[in-house]
Design an enzyme around this catalytic site. Sequence first.
Site, short mmCIF file in Angstrom:
data_model
loop_
_atom_site.label_atom_id
_atom_site.label_comp_id
_atom_site.label_asym_id
_atom_site.label_seq_id
_atom_site.Cartn_x
_atom_site.Cartn_y
_atom_site.Cartn_z
N LYS A 244 0.85 -1.20 0.00
CA LYS A 244 0.00 0.00 0.00
C LYS A 244 0.89 1.25 0.00
O LYS A 244 1.93 1.27 0.67
CB LYS A 244 -0.89 -0.01 1.27
CG LYS A 244 -1.65 1.28 1.55
CD LYS A 244 -2.80 1.54 0.60
CE LYS A 244 -3.46 2.90 0.89
NZ LYS A 244 -4.38 3.31 -0.17
N CYS B 289 -1.57 10.04 -6.63
CA CYS B 289 -2.72 9.85 -5.75
C CYS B 289 -3.73 10.97 -6.00
O CYS B 289 -3.40 12.14 -5.90
CB CYS B 289 -2.31 9.84 -4.28
SG CYS B 289 -3.76 9.69 -3.21
#
Length: 309
Positions: A45, A128
């Site tokens: 992650k 992101c």
Amino acid sequence: MTNLATSVGSIPLTSPIMNASGVWCMTNQQLVGIAESKAAAVMFKSMTLNPREGNERTRMYFNSILSVNSMGLPNKGAGYYCETVKQMHHFKKPMFASITGFCTTDFFSIFDLVNKAPFDAIEINLSCPNIEGRGIFAYDRDESMHILDKIRKKTKKTIGVKLPPYNQRSEIEVMAKSLVDVGIDFITLINSYPLGCFIDYETEQMAIRPNDGIGGLGGSVVKPIALSQIVLFRQHTKDKVSLIGVGGVEKGSDIYEYVLAGASAVQIGTALWREGPAIFGRLEHELNGILREKKVKTIREKIGALKMK
Ligand code: DHB
């Protein structure tokens, strides 16, 4: 049996199939689940310096064709992942860290920790879509190159960058050439499409709550966008940089399409969310079936082998 062996930078992979960062890779248990599956590598992650809870729920939605997420970078922090990777040595699979940040210096601080841990490769996530108060790093080329250049000079490890989709060929050309100049080993294309949403007309609500219901869009609806980015990036990086395809991989033929377009490997996001790590065995089986049918002996010979009409 066909040979599925491929590589990302100088990292050999037994097959082109791995998980996308963000899916099934936040906790120790999930990471072990990927390591024990048929995935060829383990992607972690995206980590920040400190642990984060992420955005309020509902922050993820998926159906049969798409996913929308605004997770807000929930993760256990860089220290946790650097410890976890030390305990995963026995799986003998390449371990990929994913690092991100809220400002330029965050990337360097996290990188310094990750570089000392036994990760085989580092994916620098400049895409992101859900960072509050700032845009996507990769849309600022100068800042992106500053981050990547400084990190490149600090390590001989395999490093890559995860990018968002671009809308103009000229942007792709300049970005690709800059990445070759910096000496990046791999490019992951694409992160979720930054501004997506799903409206449920029956309840008259957005499917997710944070950020006005708008978040990163994934799933099969983004596959045509991701494929074109692979084709165009390949034109400017050929054989100098490995490309990893992400977006809407749900069956063996999707992987084959990405390989023809120029990807050396693919990552599974939305479909992994839907199906769990058993998906890697299914995809490998389906890919093998296609190669057998087409009498292709090695997947490598098909990377970028797309024919133009
Ligand atoms: C998140 C989403 C992304 O697409 C990403 O690249 C990193 C983090 C998130 O919201 O947690």
